[in-house]
Write a protein that holds these residues in place. Structure first.
Motif, PDB file in Angstrom:
ATOM      1  N   VAL A 102      -7.082   0.650  -2.353  1.00  0.00           N
ATOM      2  CA  VAL A 102      -7.132  -0.018  -0.508  1.00  0.00           C
ATOM      3  C   VAL A 102      -6.060  -0.782  -0.712  1.00  0.00           C
ATOM      4  O   VAL A 102      -5.705  -1.883  -1.866  1.00  0.00           O
ATOM      5  CB  VAL A 102      -8.548  -0.598  -1.005  1.00  0.00           C
ATOM      6  CG1 VAL A 102      -9.078  -2.021   0.474  1.00  0.00           C
ATOM      7  CG2 VAL A 102     -10.037  -0.493  -0.868  1.00  0.00           C
ATOM      8  N   PHE A 103      -5.245  -1.009   0.352  1.00  0.00           N
ATOM      9  CA  PHE A 103      -4.112  -1.194   0.398  1.00  0.00           C
ATOM     10  C   PHE A 103      -3.622  -1.638   1.961  1.00  0.00           C
ATOM     11  O   PHE A 103      -4.452  -1.392   2.964  1.00  0.00           O
ATOM     12  CB  PHE A 103      -3.111  -0.261   0.568  1.00  0.00           C
ATOM     13  CG  PHE A 103      -2.814   0.703   0.541  1.00  0.00           C
ATOM     14  CD1 PHE A 103      -2.031   1.373   2.080  1.00  0.00           C
ATOM     15  CD2 PHE A 103      -3.725   2.142   0.760  1.00  0.00           C
ATOM     16  CE1 PHE A 103      -2.415   2.308   2.614  1.00  0.00           C
ATOM     17  CE2 PHE A 103      -3.803   3.260   1.805  1.00  0.00           C
ATOM     18  CZ  PHE A 103      -2.852   3.199   2.699  1.00  0.00           C
ATOM     19  N   PRO A 110      -4.398  -4.533  -7.920  1.00  0.00           N
ATOM     20  CA  PRO A 110      -4.340  -5.772  -7.087  1.00  0.00           C
ATOM     21  C   PRO A 110      -3.444  -6.582  -7.143  1.00  0.00           C
ATOM     22  O   PRO A 110      -3.198  -7.206  -8.155  1.00  0.00           O
ATOM     23  CB  PRO A 110      -5.868  -6.595  -7.739  1.00  0.00           C
ATOM     24  CG  PRO A 110      -6.412  -5.417  -8.142  1.00  0.00           C
ATOM     25  CD  PRO A 110      -5.396  -3.958  -8.969  1.00  0.00           C
ATOM     26  N   GLY A 111      -2.769  -7.086  -5.897  1.00  0.00           N
ATOM     27  CA  GLY A 111      -2.091  -7.707  -6.097  1.00  0.00           C
ATOM     28  C   GLY A 111      -0.218  -7.416  -6.171  1.00  0.00           C
ATOM     29  O   GLY A 111       0.454  -7.529  -5.735  1.00  0.00           O
ATOM     30  N   SER A 112      -0.879  -6.182  -6.484  1.00  0.00           N
ATOM     31  CA  SER A 112       0.826  -4.816  -6.619  1.00  0.00           C
ATOM     32  C   SER A 112       1.376  -4.844  -5.039  1.00  0.00           C
ATOM     33  O   SER A 112       0.484  -4.166  -4.747  1.00  0.00           O
ATOM     34  CB  SER A 112       0.507  -3.451  -7.051  1.00  0.00           C
ATOM     35  OG  SER A 112       1.990  -2.522  -7.151  1.00  0.00           O
ATOM     36  N   ARG A 147       5.316  -7.181  -9.723  1.00  0.00           N
ATOM     37  CA  ARG A 147       4.584  -6.653  -8.538  1.00  0.00           C
ATOM     38  C   ARG A 147       4.573  -4.881  -7.927  1.00  0.00           C
ATOM     39  O   ARG A 147       4.267  -4.398  -6.611  1.00  0.00           O
ATOM     40  CB  ARG A 147       4.527  -7.695  -7.185  1.00  0.00           C
ATOM     41  CG  ARG A 147       3.405  -8.872  -6.891  1.00  0.00           C
ATOM     42  CD  ARG A 147       3.094  -9.876  -5.943  1.00  0.00           C
ATOM     43  NE  ARG A 147       2.399 -10.608  -6.575  1.00  0.00           N
ATOM     44  CZ  ARG A 147       2.476 -11.561  -5.370  1.00  0.00           C
ATOM     45  NH1 ARG A 147       2.251 -11.705  -4.459  1.00  0.00           N
ATOM     46  NH2 ARG A 147       1.182 -13.056  -5.641  1.00  0.00           N
ATOM     47  N   LEU A 148       5.347  -4.589  -8.194  1.00  0.00           N
ATOM     48  CA  LEU A 148       6.543  -3.010  -8.464  1.00  0.00           C
ATOM     49  C   LEU A 148       5.916  -2.453 -10.004  1.00  0.00           C
ATOM     50  O   LEU A 148       5.120  -3.416 -10.753  1.00  0.00           O
ATOM     51  CB  LEU A 148       7.974  -3.304  -8.474  1.00  0.00           C
ATOM     52  CG  LEU A 148       7.875  -3.696  -6.716  1.00  0.00           C
ATOM     53  CD1 LEU A 148       9.513  -3.425  -6.967  1.00  0.00           C
ATOM     54  CD2 LEU A 148       7.952  -2.442  -5.623  1.00  0.00           C
ATOM     55  N   ILE A 164      -1.517  -3.686  -2.787  1.00  0.00           N
ATOM     56  CA  ILE A 164      -2.562  -3.044  -3.499  1.00  0.00           C
ATOM     57  C   ILE A 164      -3.757  -4.216  -3.216  1.00  0.00           C
ATOM     58  O   ILE A 164      -3.331  -5.370  -4.116  1.00  0.00           O
ATOM     59  CB  ILE A 164      -2.343  -2.516  -4.474  1.00  0.00           C
ATOM     60  CG1 ILE A 164      -1.545  -1.564  -4.731  1.00  0.00           C
ATOM     61  CG2 ILE A 164      -3.453  -1.989  -5.049  1.00  0.00           C
ATOM     62  CD1 ILE A 164      -1.617  -0.326  -3.948  1.00  0.00           C
ATOM     63  N   LEU A 165      -4.834  -4.325  -2.315  1.00  0.00           N
ATOM     64  CA  LEU A 165      -5.587  -5.108  -2.560  1.00  0.00           C
ATOM     65  C   LEU A 165      -6.930  -4.162  -3.981  1.00  0.00           C
ATOM     66  O   LEU A 165      -7.099  -5.974  -4.383  1.00  0.00           O
ATOM     67  CB  LEU A 165      -6.296  -5.267  -1.277  1.00  0.00           C
ATOM     68  CG  LEU A 165      -5.533  -5.273   0.242  1.00  0.00           C
ATOM     69  CD1 LEU A 165      -6.235  -5.374   1.480  1.00  0.00           C
ATOM     70  CD2 LEU A 165      -4.847  -6.296  -0.591  1.00  0.00           C
ATOM     71  N   ASP A 166      -6.831  -3.280  -4.063  1.00  0.00           N
ATOM     72  CA  ASP A 166      -7.980  -2.648  -5.291  1.00  0.00           C
ATOM     73  C   ASP A 166      -7.464  -1.011  -5.229  1.00  0.00           C
ATOM     74  O   ASP A 166      -6.853  -0.551  -4.511  1.00  0.00           O
ATOM     75  CB  ASP A 166      -9.665  -2.855  -4.665  1.00  0.00           C
ATOM     76  CG  ASP A 166     -10.382  -2.356  -5.831  1.00  0.00           C
ATOM     77  OD1 ASP A 166      -9.611  -3.341  -6.668  1.00  0.00           O
ATOM     78  OD2 ASP A 166     -12.185  -2.834  -5.186  1.00  0.00           O
TER      79      ASP A 166
END
Length: 374
Positions: A17-18, A354-356, A348-349, A23-25
């Motif tokens: 999920v983005f 999640p968080g990426s 975050r790369l 990326i959220l999940d």
């Protein structure tokens, strides 16, 4: 299939999920989609990996696609390049080049140039790619301007998605003073210091003896009168100047022996491989397996469109496997994602979690079995 991190076990029947590239999940489809109510795109039998990091490009040369001469060595290629129109390309050309990167899975770029840094930073920003835009110190005159020009500094922010940095061109084209100045500026900004190093035999000859085809090309133009070569290999010369360290990205390293590889590993420096560019110019092949075995962290870059046909990092992977069929898949994934992300200091790369902010890339079908066994 979803490899979450380089070296981690893949997740079958996965979902991501983005929002944009964030990326959220990510994880097993049933778990991820249980609480998700938005639109879903089914990619079918695909292998997803974190968005890729192109660790070496020269986007300011994007207008030279397809014009390079036949492979004949670096001095011939450099003489050709100097004769081209090197004015910054139009914004439309930069946007097209950056769009090509994004379309093939690239999420972040380490770009190097000397004329169009602000325009390159703006193009990356428009496309939503993260980046480090490096201004290349060139020549032997004492540095008079800031290592990062004002226009480039104004087009970036220290903590934003696109940042600015200084860099050095090479040991033969940038004075030790200017190289150290660029290195110090990078350390002050906590960004990697990039340097073309050990790219070709002519560089080795010039630094060892002061002679050869590159010396003849640069005499009276770049090299100062009375230039005294260090009498060392390029890697040893860079080490003697204090240019190697965990924050150093040495680009190419085609001409390195076992002692050089040990020196690089001991310093903690990373190496960016550009196999297609090396082949297009005709300088040989970097010994990627030996560098990997020595413990040198590796990255991959496309180099410029003046020496590569496109900006697709998957084609660098294909070239690497063509030269070294048994090169480990885990090392390739790390070179495309986690290693350059670490250099950039961007947690975050390089991962799908999640968080990426890496987005994702799809492994091309012809590389799936070689990279994942699937």
């Amino acid at each position: 299939m979803l490899p979450m991190l380089p070296g981690a076990s893949p997740v079958d029947d996965a979902a991501v999920v983005f929002a944009g590239r964030r990326i959220l999940d990510a994880g097993p489809r049933r778990t991820v989609l249980r609480s998700f109510a938005g639109p879903v795109a089914d990619l079918g039998d695909a292998v997803l990996v974190p968005g890729l990091v192109n660790a070496h490009s020269h986007l300011e040369l994007a207008h030279l696609r397809g014009r390079a001469p036949a492979p004949a060595g670096f001095a011939v290629w450099a003489a050709w390049l100097v004769g081209q129109d090197l004015a910054p390309p139009p914004a439309a050309v930069l946007d097209a080049a950056v769009a090509e990167m994004a379309a093939t899975g690239t999420a972040a770029v380490i770009d190097v140039g000397s004329r169009a840094g602000a325009a390159v930073a703006a193009a990356l920003d428009r496309a939503g790619l993260a980046g480090l835009v490096c201004h290349e110190a060139f020549g032997w005159k004492p540095g008079r301007n800031a290592p990062v020009p004002g226009a480039l500094a104004a087009a970036t922010t220290p903590d934003g998605p696109v940042r600015a940095a200084a860099s050095g061109h090479a040991l033969y084209s940038t004075s030790p003073e200017n190289l150290r100045r660029a290195r110090d500026a990078c350390r002050a900004r906590r960004v990697p210091f990039c340097l073309h190093l050990a790219e070709h035999d002519a560089e080795v000859e010039l630094l060892a003896t002061g002679g050869g085809p590159l010396a003849a090309l640069l005499a009276g133009k770049v090299l100062p009168r009375g230039y005294a070569p260090p009498g060392l290999s390029p890697v040893a010369a860079a080490d003697a100047l204090g240019l190697l360290g965990p924050d150093t990205l040495a680009v190419h390293v085609v001409c390195a022996d076992a002692a050089d590889r040990r020196r690089l590993a001991a310093s903690g420096a990373s190496v960016c491989l550009c196999p297609r560019s090396n082949a297009r110019i005709g300088v040989g092949v970097a010994d990627a397996p030996a560098l990997c075995a020595a413990g040198v962290p590796l990255c991959l870059g496309t180099d410029s469109l003046a020496s590569s046909d496109d900006l697709d990092l998957w084609n660098e992977v294909r070239a690497l496997f063509a030269a070294f069929p048994d090169f480990p898949a885990g090392a390739v994934f790390a070179a495309l994602t986690a290693t350059p992300a670490r250099l950039l200091g961007r947690t975050r790369l390089g991962c799908l979690a999640p968080g990426s902010e890496s987005g994702f890339a799809v492994v091309p079908p012809d590389l799936r079995e070689r990279l994942t066994g699937a």
